[in-house]
Design a protein around this motif. Structure first.
Motif, PDB file in Angstrom:
ATOM      1  N   GLU A  16      37.122  57.705  25.764  1.00 36.05           N
ATOM      2  CA  GLU A  16      38.572  57.546  25.727  1.00 36.05           C
ATOM      3  C   GLU A  16      39.051  56.610  26.838  1.00 36.05           C
ATOM      4  O   GLU A  16      39.925  55.769  26.611  1.00 36.05           O
ATOM      5  CB  GLU A  16      39.259  58.901  25.868  1.00 36.05           C
ATOM      6  CG  GLU A  16      39.143  59.767  24.635  1.00 36.05           C
ATOM      7  CD  GLU A  16      39.766  61.129  24.830  1.00 36.05           C
ATOM      8  OE1 GLU A  16      40.445  61.343  25.851  1.00 36.05           O
ATOM      9  OE2 GLU A  16      39.553  61.990  23.962  1.00 36.05           O
ATOM     10  N   GLN A  20      40.901  53.041  26.198  1.00 34.43           N
ATOM     11  CA  GLN A  20      42.242  52.815  26.741  1.00 34.43           C
ATOM     12  C   GLN A  20      42.245  51.637  27.710  1.00 34.43           C
ATOM     13  O   GLN A  20      43.190  50.864  27.742  1.00 34.43           O
ATOM     14  CB  GLN A  20      42.759  54.065  27.428  1.00 34.43           C
ATOM     15  CG  GLN A  20      44.218  53.945  27.808  1.00 34.43           C
ATOM     16  CD  GLN A  20      44.807  55.255  28.250  1.00 34.43           C
ATOM     17  OE1 GLN A  20      44.118  56.232  28.458  1.00 34.43           O
ATOM     18  NE2 GLN A  20      46.103  55.279  28.418  1.00 34.43           N
ATOM     19  N   PHE A  28      44.006  54.097  22.478  1.00 36.27           N
ATOM     20  CA  PHE A  28      43.990  55.540  22.677  1.00 36.27           C
ATOM     21  C   PHE A  28      44.608  56.261  21.496  1.00 36.27           C
ATOM     22  O   PHE A  28      44.073  57.270  21.022  1.00 36.27           O
ATOM     23  CB  PHE A  28      44.723  55.904  23.972  1.00 36.27           C
ATOM     24  CG  PHE A  28      44.760  57.371  24.236  1.00 36.27           C
ATOM     25  CD1 PHE A  28      43.635  58.047  24.637  1.00 36.27           C
ATOM     26  CD2 PHE A  28      45.940  58.080  24.082  1.00 36.27           C
ATOM     27  CE1 PHE A  28      43.663  59.414  24.873  1.00 36.27           C
ATOM     28  CE2 PHE A  28      45.987  59.433  24.316  1.00 36.27           C
ATOM     29  CZ  PHE A  28      44.840  60.110  24.711  1.00 36.27           C
ATOM     30  N   LEU A  31      42.134  56.134  18.542  1.00 34.23           N
ATOM     31  CA  LEU A  31      41.025  57.057  18.750  1.00 34.23           C
ATOM     32  C   LEU A  31      41.471  58.496  18.592  1.00 34.23           C
ATOM     33  O   LEU A  31      40.757  59.315  18.005  1.00 34.23           O
ATOM     34  CB  LEU A  31      40.413  56.831  20.137  1.00 34.23           C
ATOM     35  CG  LEU A  31      39.165  57.618  20.457  1.00 34.23           C
ATOM     36  CD1 LEU A  31      38.036  57.230  19.506  1.00 34.23           C
ATOM     37  CD2 LEU A  31      38.737  57.380  21.888  1.00 34.23           C
ATOM     38  N   LEU A  32      42.653  58.806  19.085  1.00 34.62           N
ATOM     39  CA  LEU A  32      43.188  60.157  18.958  1.00 34.62           C
ATOM     40  C   LEU A  32      43.426  60.517  17.495  1.00 34.62           C
ATOM     41  O   LEU A  32      43.025  61.597  17.038  1.00 34.62           O
ATOM     42  CB  LEU A  32      44.491  60.285  19.750  1.00 34.62           C
ATOM     43  CG  LEU A  32      45.168  61.647  19.722  1.00 34.62           C
ATOM     44  CD1 LEU A  32      44.307  62.665  20.477  1.00 34.62           C
ATOM     45  CD2 LEU A  32      46.542  61.559  20.353  1.00 34.62           C
TER      46      LEU A  32
END
Length: 62
Positions: A16, A20, A28, A31-32
């Protein structure tokens, strides 16, 4: 049993941070969304995250 869980958590946190750092806030967010979609078995959210990440990886179009 604790070592694999700790190693997995550290790997995820490291990934992460790398995403980022390289791709900013949108990296981010992508990916989240992708992670939440996979864990919740929700293909729409996972696909949205994948699209965001792929758009960032493709870079600017000339």
């Amino acid at each position: 049993m604790l070592a694999p869980a700790l190693l997995s958590a550290l790997s995820a946190a490291g990934l992460e941070q790398i995403v980022q750092w390289k791709y900013g806030t949108w990296g981010f967010v992508g990916l989240l969304l992708f992670t939440v979609g996979v864990k919740a078995k929700n293909p729409a959210v996972g696909f949205a995250g994948a699209v965001v990440l792929l758009t960032l990886l493709a870079g600017p179009v000339r």
